[in-house]
Each structure stands twice: as C-alpha cells, then as structure tokens.
Design a protein around this motif. Structure first.
Motif, PDB file in Angstrom:
ATOM      1  N   ALA A   1       0.614  -1.185  -0.063  1.00  0.00           N
ATOM      2  CA  ALA A   1       0.136   0.238  -0.072  1.00  0.00           C
ATOM      3  C   ALA A   1       0.670   0.835  -0.543  1.00  0.00           C
ATOM      4  O   ALA A   1       2.155   1.489   0.505  1.00  0.00           O
ATOM      5  N   ASN A   2       0.516   2.395  -0.487  1.00  0.00           N
ATOM      6  CA  ASN A   2       0.894   3.874  -0.216  1.00  0.00           C
ATOM      7  C   ASN A   2       1.373   4.286   0.892  1.00  0.00           C
ATOM      8  O   ASN A   2       0.812   4.051   1.340  1.00  0.00           O
ATOM      9  N   PRO A   3       2.755   3.960   1.162  1.00  0.00           N
ATOM     10  CA  PRO A   3       3.180   5.011   2.444  1.00  0.00           C
ATOM     11  C   PRO A   3       2.598   6.384   2.728  1.00  0.00           C
ATOM     12  O   PRO A   3       1.475   6.924   1.950  1.00  0.00           O
ATOM     13  N   PRO A   4       1.853   6.724   4.643  1.00  0.00           N
ATOM     14  CA  PRO A   4       1.077   8.115   4.670  1.00  0.00           C
ATOM     15  C   PRO A   4       2.227   9.112   4.251  1.00  0.00           C
ATOM     16  O   PRO A   4       3.374   9.098   3.978  1.00  0.00           O
ATOM     17  N   SER A   5       0.713  10.075   3.458  1.00  0.00           N
ATOM     18  CA  SER A   5       1.945  10.975   2.930  1.00  0.00           C
ATOM     19  C   SER A   5       0.645  12.198   3.822  1.00  0.00           C
ATOM     20  O   SER A   5       1.258  13.412   4.080  1.00  0.00           O
TER      21      SER A   5
ATOM     22  N   LYS B   1      18.023  10.341   8.140  1.00  0.00           N
ATOM     23  CA  LYS B   1      16.291  10.662   7.948  1.00  0.00           C
ATOM     24  C   LYS B   1      15.644  11.152   6.991  1.00  0.00           C
ATOM     25  O   LYS B   1      16.811  12.330   6.232  1.00  0.00           O
ATOM     26  N   TYR B   2      15.021  11.515   6.481  1.00  0.00           N
ATOM     27  CA  TYR B   2      15.062  12.485   5.367  1.00  0.00           C
ATOM     28  C   TYR B   2      13.631  12.578   4.896  1.00  0.00           C
ATOM     29  O   TYR B   2      12.184  11.847   5.705  1.00  0.00           O
ATOM     30  N   ILE B   3      13.052  13.435   4.362  1.00  0.00           N
ATOM     31  CA  ILE B   3      11.320  13.954   3.702  1.00  0.00           C
ATOM     32  C   ILE B   3      11.205  13.790   2.541  1.00  0.00           C
ATOM     33  O   ILE B   3      11.750  14.234   1.845  1.00  0.00           O
ATOM     34  N   VAL B   4       9.611  12.937   2.237  1.00  0.00           N
ATOM     35  CA  VAL B   4       9.728  12.418   0.742  1.00  0.00           C
ATOM     36  C   VAL B   4       8.522  13.275   0.417  1.00  0.00           C
ATOM     37  O   VAL B   4       7.419  14.567   1.700  1.00  0.00           O
ATOM     38  N   PRO B   5       8.290  13.781  -0.874  1.00  0.00           N
ATOM     39  CA  PRO B   5       7.443  14.887  -1.005  1.00  0.00           C
ATOM     40  C   PRO B   5       5.722  14.001  -0.874  1.00  0.00           C
ATOM     41  O   PRO B   5       5.225  15.170  -0.748  1.00  0.00           O
ATOM     42  N   GLY B   6       5.946  13.044  -1.043  1.00  0.00           N
ATOM     43  CA  GLY B   6       4.568  12.137  -0.871  1.00  0.00           C
ATOM     44  C   GLY B   6       4.002  11.412  -1.653  1.00  0.00           C
ATOM     45  O   GLY B   6       4.317  11.633  -3.380  1.00  0.00           O
ATOM     46  N   GLY B   7       2.842  10.783  -1.287  1.00  0.00           N
ATOM     47  CA  GLY B   7       2.517  10.150  -2.570  1.00  0.00           C
ATOM     48  C   GLY B   7       3.533   8.384  -2.747  1.00  0.00           C
ATOM     49  O   GLY B   7       4.217   7.992  -2.736  1.00  0.00           O
ATOM     50  N   ARG B   8       3.211   8.998  -4.372  1.00  0.00           N
ATOM     51  CA  ARG B   8       3.540   7.660  -5.685  1.00  0.00           C
ATOM     52  C   ARG B   8       5.702   8.467  -4.929  1.00  0.00           C
ATOM     53  O   ARG B   8       6.214   7.115  -5.710  1.00  0.00           O
ATOM     54  N   PHE B   9       5.750   9.638  -4.688  1.00  0.00           N
ATOM     55  CA  PHE B   9       7.108  10.269  -4.780  1.00  0.00           C
ATOM     56  C   PHE B   9       7.704   9.755  -3.693  1.00  0.00           C
ATOM     57  O   PHE B   9       7.897  11.254  -2.869  1.00  0.00           O
ATOM     58  N   ASN B  10       8.028   8.166  -3.138  1.00  0.00           N
ATOM     59  CA  ASN B  10       8.383   8.248  -1.857  1.00  0.00           C
ATOM     60  C   ASN B  10       9.856   7.772  -1.613  1.00  0.00           C
ATOM     61  O   ASN B  10      10.346   7.027  -1.312  1.00  0.00           O
ATOM     62  N   GLU B  11      10.682   9.066  -2.015  1.00  0.00           N
ATOM     63  CA  GLU B  11      11.940   8.722  -1.563  1.00  0.00           C
ATOM     64  C   GLU B  11      12.875   9.733  -1.665  1.00  0.00           C
ATOM     65  O   GLU B  11      11.681  11.186  -1.775  1.00  0.00           O
ATOM     66  N   MET B  12      13.795  10.411  -1.755  1.00  0.00           N
ATOM     67  CA  MET B  12      13.915  12.189  -0.860  1.00  0.00           C
ATOM     68  C   MET B  12      14.671  12.949  -2.389  1.00  0.00           C
ATOM     69  O   MET B  12      16.099  11.781  -2.769  1.00  0.00           O
TER      70      MET B  12
ATOM     71  N   GLY C   1      -0.739  13.064 -20.399  1.00  0.00           N
ATOM     72  CA  GLY C   1       0.818  13.206 -19.148  1.00  0.00           C
ATOM     73  C   GLY C   1      -0.236  13.195 -17.462  1.00  0.00           C
ATOM     74  O   GLY C   1      -1.153  12.662 -17.660  1.00  0.00           O
ATOM     75  N   TYR C   2       0.618  13.331 -17.219  1.00  0.00           N
ATOM     76  CA  TYR C   2      -0.142  13.283 -15.473  1.00  0.00           C
ATOM     77  C   TYR C   2      -1.067  13.000 -15.326  1.00  0.00           C
ATOM     78  O   TYR C   2      -0.728  14.544 -15.560  1.00  0.00           O
ATOM     79  N   LYS C   3      -1.926  12.691 -14.316  1.00  0.00           N
ATOM     80  CA  LYS C   3      -3.184  13.255 -14.620  1.00  0.00           C
ATOM     81  C   LYS C   3      -3.722  13.294 -12.743  1.00  0.00           C
ATOM     82  O   LYS C   3      -4.731  14.043 -12.697  1.00  0.00           O
ATOM     83  N   THR C   4      -2.916  13.274 -12.367  1.00  0.00           N
ATOM     84  CA  THR C   4      -3.057  12.971 -10.832  1.00  0.00           C
ATOM     85  C   THR C   4      -2.557  13.782  -9.852  1.00  0.00           C
ATOM     86  O   THR C   4      -1.573  15.108 -10.533  1.00  0.00           O
ATOM     87  N   ASN C   5      -3.106  14.485  -8.636  1.00  0.00           N
ATOM     88  CA  ASN C   5      -2.371  15.675  -7.607  1.00  0.00           C
ATOM     89  C   ASN C   5      -2.884  15.399  -6.174  1.00  0.00           C
ATOM     90  O   ASN C   5      -3.045  15.016  -5.806  1.00  0.00           O
ATOM     91  N   VAL C   6      -1.171  14.933  -6.632  1.00  0.00           N
ATOM     92  CA  VAL C   6      -0.397  13.870  -5.858  1.00  0.00           C
ATOM     93  C   VAL C   6      -0.902  14.604  -4.078  1.00  0.00           C
ATOM     94  O   VAL C   6      -0.713  16.113  -3.765  1.00  0.00           O
ATOM     95  N   VAL C   7      -1.396  14.352  -2.499  1.00  0.00           N
ATOM     96  CA  VAL C   7      -1.416  15.075  -1.464  1.00  0.00           C
ATOM     97  C   VAL C   7       0.193  14.066  -0.364  1.00  0.00           C
ATOM     98  O   VAL C   7       0.854  13.362  -0.916  1.00  0.00           O
ATOM     99  N   GLY C   8       0.547  15.783   0.128  1.00  0.00           N
ATOM    100  CA  GLY C   8       1.148  15.328   0.789  1.00  0.00           C
ATOM    101  C   GLY C   8       1.293  16.433   1.335  1.00  0.00           C
ATOM    102  O   GLY C   8       1.074  17.029   2.719  1.00  0.00           O
ATOM    103  N   PHE C   9       2.344  17.571   0.998  1.00  0.00           N
ATOM    104  CA  PHE C   9       2.939  17.682   0.209  1.00  0.00           C
ATOM    105  C   PHE C   9       4.173  18.194   0.156  1.00  0.00           C
ATOM    106  O   PHE C   9       3.935  19.754   0.403  1.00  0.00           O
TER     107      PHE C   9
END
Length: 574
Positions: free
Chosen positions: A44-48, A139-150, A545-553
């Motif tokens: 599952a997607n990690p928490p954002s 430790k680092y902060i990720v943007p959120g959603g599908r972007f789960n890396e630094m 193109g990309y059609k989603t609006n990622v939560v986080g963020f």
C-alpha cells in the motif's frame, strides 16, 4: 481480515458442530496468513497526509508523516513499480546495523551495487535486474504519494519548511545525505532509486548549505568553530556538485551556458505505473499533424526480431524495457531523440509542459534560464564559502565564473524588448518566445540590473491569476503549464520580488497562493503538489500526461509556511 459465512440459521445442532470446526480452521489459517503478511513489506502507499483539520497543525505533523529512514519499512515501498522492494548498498561501505535490522523486520532483499560508482552514469540502471532504493544514512522527508524517496530539488523547498519549523538537525541530515550521494552514487541524483543513477536535478545544494549553516549559527552561536568545520567539509562536496554541470554532456553548445541532460536511453522505467503516458503523447502528435516535430517513428505494433533491433536504434528497445514495449499507437513509436528530451525534461523537474516543444521533447536542445540562474547563484555561493574559509584567491575565481555566466545569460537569455528572460535553443540558434514563470529566477539569484528589474516587475501580469502565479501563458493540457501553479517556482518568484524590494507584489502573490492552498485544505484537509490558480482549485483537468494531484505535499507545505512568514514580517499575517 474479516471472515464471513453464509449458512442456514435453522440447521440442527448436529450440523453446527462440523461448521464450527471449519470456522476454527479458517480462523487459524487466517491468523497464520496475517502473521506471514506482517513480515512482508506493505504494497500500500506509504502515509502522506496527517489527520488534522487545522492547516498549521497539518503542516507541522506532516514532517513526521513524510519522514523516511533505513529503519522504516515504508521507505522501501515504490508506488511507481510492481517489483518487490530491494535496498541497495554502495559496494564500498560496510553494512550498517540498521540495515540488517531492516532486512529482518521488513523481509526485504539487501543487495550491493555491482561496483563502486565514481561519476554519474557510471552504472547503467538496466544492468541492475531489480530496481530498488539506494541507501542513505540519515532520515529524510519525501514529497508524498508516489514520490516515496528523497528528491533533489524538492528537498531544497522542504528544507526551507524544516528550518522555519526549527528542525535544523533533520535539515542538516538531508544535506549530508546529498554529500553521501556525491561520494557513493556519483552525484546528487534525481532521487535515491537505482533508475535515477543517470540524472541529477536542479542544483540547489549551495543554497541548502548556506541556509543550514546560517540556521546552525543562529541557533548555537557558541558553536562557531564546529559550524565552520561543517562548512569546510560541505564546500568540497559543493564544488563536486557544481562541476557536474560543467561536463560536456551538460554544455549548451558554445554559449557558455548549461543544459539539462540524462545519460540514460529510452523511456524512463518509473513510468511503469502510468503506462498511458507515452501512448498519450503519440496520440496527441498524431492528432496534431500541423505541429511539426521529429518525435515519431513508424514501425509495426508487433515487431519481429529484426524490427525490434531496428527500433532499439531509432526509438527504444522493447526487448529490455516494459515501458517501451507498450509505448506505441497504430504503428507509431516515439523517436530516440524524443526520449533524450523527455529524460532531460525530468532532470529539469518541469515534467511535462510545452516549453521545449510538445511535452518538452527538445529540452536537451535548450539553455534554460532557471538552470543558469541557479548556477550563477551557485558560483556566488561558492565564492562566499571560499571567503568564509579564508580562500580569497579561489573566491575571486568563483566570482569570475559567475561574471562570465551573467554575461552569457544577458547575451542569450535576456530580451530587452519584452522585459523578460527566455530560454535559448542553441541548436536552432534562436531565443524562445515561450513565456514561462522561470523568468523570475534571476530575481532570486541576484542577477538583474535596474532595467531588468523594472522589466520583470512589469511582466508579472502575464502570470498572475486569481489563485496565484500560473506556470505559463499557454494551456497545453499538461500539468506544468497554464492554468497550474506550483510551489517551487512560485516561491522563487515571491522571494525574488522581496529580494529586489518589491514587497507589495510579493505580498499580493503570497496572499493569493496562500488563500488557494488554505481554502482547498478547508474543503478536504489535504495539501497538494499543484493547484489550478485560474480557478483557485486543487481539482485537475489535465488532458495529457500526469493526471493526478498528489497529496502531501512537501514543497507546498514549506512554501505555505514561508509565505505566511513573509506576510507576518511585512505586515499583518493573513
């Protein structure tokens, strides 16, 4: 897990007993299954997004929600791919204790990179059988959603938010993660995944170093000696990072300017979770024959071995790339040149727009104002660091580099008649006419003279909308064009306006964009990666193109904090 059974309630007692035994067996099986799942990394997607109904509380809590580390199973998840998580260690370092713990707790595979990396592109990601996460020590902060890396440039804006909230240690740790990337992965990467080993992102490291240095001194003025020692160490990494952009593959011809470029080939593997992107590009090109490009190649949709070999040279290799194998429509494939531009666009961070042709397929043919403004500031920052470290002669050399870059920017990228900066196509030897929000980067970088400042202030009207600053004046149907506004270039423009003394415009734009973020938060209690600033909404209508609006963020959270700080320090807080 809930077990439900449908059975006749009027069944006699002699038949109920066997059913009870069946249910006990099923329950036992379910418990065993759940226990096994507990040892597997979640898909599952990690928490954002934290559960908060107050926007300030949401942002403050989000630093925890979006934090990742090598002791957190959530860090291994890659929502963009379907492969099981793998963590890769540099060939040359000993296995850290926390990695061994991660392996046992999350049941992930721990592997070594095939050899020591000395420069970007040293390892072809295609030679790594299973894509995975690249180890980072802090430790680092990720943007959120599908972007789960630094990420590279995300982290600069995230860092501004961390420092505003007093998280200096976290901010310093993220900067030191970038030092680790330079030392062990060849450069600062797009993000810490193996498929990003061929490209970087916009160069903000010197700005991050300065901000952390000044925050540390402000918080602990008695530790000047230790903070200066940290700066001395940071300076060496900053020089290496800057040198990346002087390599031949990053040169924009003989202009003396830089370009974006990715050393990889073909479609990017991280598009696996959006398999319609490249086919959508092809469909758009076929539907617009009046737009002349060299982005299409004709070949069968089901190529035989000989045709596959030909495609590998003219387009991409469907034998080794799942994304390539699906990137065709009605006998049309994207050209090798398009994929080079597409990859360069991703290094820029502005993916996609029509700034460098449809879907920015010619990014690698251009010297962008954003990149060269960043490098100008980088060179001034390096001069500042060298002066701090007692290297006065070296500081002069950095300032000379900055002066030369400024002259090239004024020659190729400044348009006095328009009062704006434009990108330059060094292949066609002509300046772009595409109005883009990055024209305000020179404000932030300290590049403009009096006439340029006046011209840029007058050009603000091209981008200003009821909900903030739009990326461009052209609605291409992609996410980095009109009507969308994004935190990074918006904050760069706002901070630049403040830097040149235009507080009135900086406040007005901050009020508009803050209002857009806050009113949409009130509606659904989330903060998003981008907004429709024409309508003041987080709802999207992206055609291609990309059609989603990622939560986080991450970067939007930080920009909101910085805009509120600006408003508070220059007048009444909104």
């Amino acid at each position: 897990m809930k077990l439900e059974a449908n059975f006749n309630p009027y069944v006699g007692s002699r038949k109920i007993q066997p059913l009870k035994r069946i249910f006990r067996s099923l329950a036992f099986f379910a418990l065993c299954h759940l226990a096994a799942l507990a040892q597997q990394p979640s898909t599952a997607n990690p928490p954002s997004a934290p559960a908060a109904t107050n926007i300030d509380q949401y942002i403050h809590q989000a630093w925890g929600t979006l934090s990742r580390s090598m002791t957190d199973c959530h860090s291994l998840i890659d929502p963009k791919l379907t492969a099981a998580p793998v963590l890769y260690l540099p060939q040359e370092i000993a296995e850290p204790p926390e990695v061994a713990a991660l392996q046992s707790q999350c049941n992930v595979s721990i592997e070594r990179l095939p050899r020591r990396i000395t420069h970007i592109g040293d390892i072809d990601p295609r030679s790594i059988q299973t894509p995975g996460l690249l180890y980072l020590p802090n430790k680092y902060i990720v943007p959120g959603g599908r972007f789960n890396e630094m990420y590279g440039w995300d982290s600069y804006f995230i860092l501004l938010g961390l420092l505003k909230d007093g998280h200096i240690d976290m901010a310093r740790g993220m900067v030191e993660n970038f030092f680790f990337e330079i030392a062990h992965y060849g450069s600062i990467l797009n993000a810490n995944r193996t498929y990003y080993l061929t490209r970087s992102q916009p160069p903000f490291l010197s700005s991050m170093i300065r901000d952390v240095y000044e925050a540390q001194l402000s918080a602990k003025p008695n530790e000047q000696k230790q903070t200066d020692a940290w700066l001395a160490n940071a300076y060496g990494y900053a020089v290496q990072d800057h040198n990346l952009w002087l390599n031949d593959f990053h040169r924009a011809g003989d202009t003396g300017l830089a370009r974006y470029f990715d050393l990889g080939e073909g479609p990017v593997p991280e598009q696996e979770d959006d398999s319609t992107y490249y086919p959508d590009v092809i469909r758009w090109l076929l539907a617009h024959p009046d737009v002349h490009t060299d982005y299409l190649v004709e070949a069968p949709d089901q190529p035989d071995a000989a045709e596959q070999a030909k495609l590998a040279k003219l387009s991409c290799d469907p034998r080794i790339s799942k994304v390539c194998a699906h990137a065709h429509v009605d006998g049309h494939w994207l050209s090798e040149g398009f994929y080079r531009g597409d990859r360069a666009m991703r290094e820029s961070g502005y993916d996609p727009s029509f700034r460098f042709g449809p879907f920015s397929g010619s990014t690698h043919h251009n010297a962008p104002i954003c990149l060269n403004s960043l490098l100008y500031k980088y060179e001034r920052d390096l001069a500042w660091m060298a002066t701090k470290l007692g290297k006065s002669s070296v500081a002069k050399q950095w300032n000379a580099q900055a002066d030369a870059r400024k002259a090239a920017i004024n020659k190729y990228l400044w348009n006095a008649a328009e009062g704006m900066y434009f990108d330059y196509d060094y292949m066609q030897h002509k300046q772009s006419t595409y109005r883009y929000l990055t024209t305000f980067y020179p404000f932030w970088a300290g590049l403009t003279d009096e006439q340029q400042t006046i011209g840029l202030e007058k050009s603000l009207h091209w981008f200003e909308q009821p909900g903030g600053l739009a990326m461009s004046t052209y609605d291409s149907g992609t996410q980095w064009d009109l009507p969308y506004g994004w935190a990074p270039p918006s904050w760069i423009a706002i901070a630049g306006l403040q830097k040149v003394g235009d507080v009135k415009d900086a406040r007005r734009v901050s009020e508009k964009f803050s209002h857009t973020i806050a009113t949409n938060f009130d509606r659904d209690h989330t903060i998003r990666e981008k907004y429709d600033v024409v309508h003041g909404s987080s709802e999207l209508n992206v055609a291609t193109g990309y059609k989603t609006n990622v939560v986080g963020f991450g970067w939007t959270n930080a920009a909101y904090l910085k805009m509120q700080q600006l408003l508070a320090e220059t007048g009444s807080k909104q």
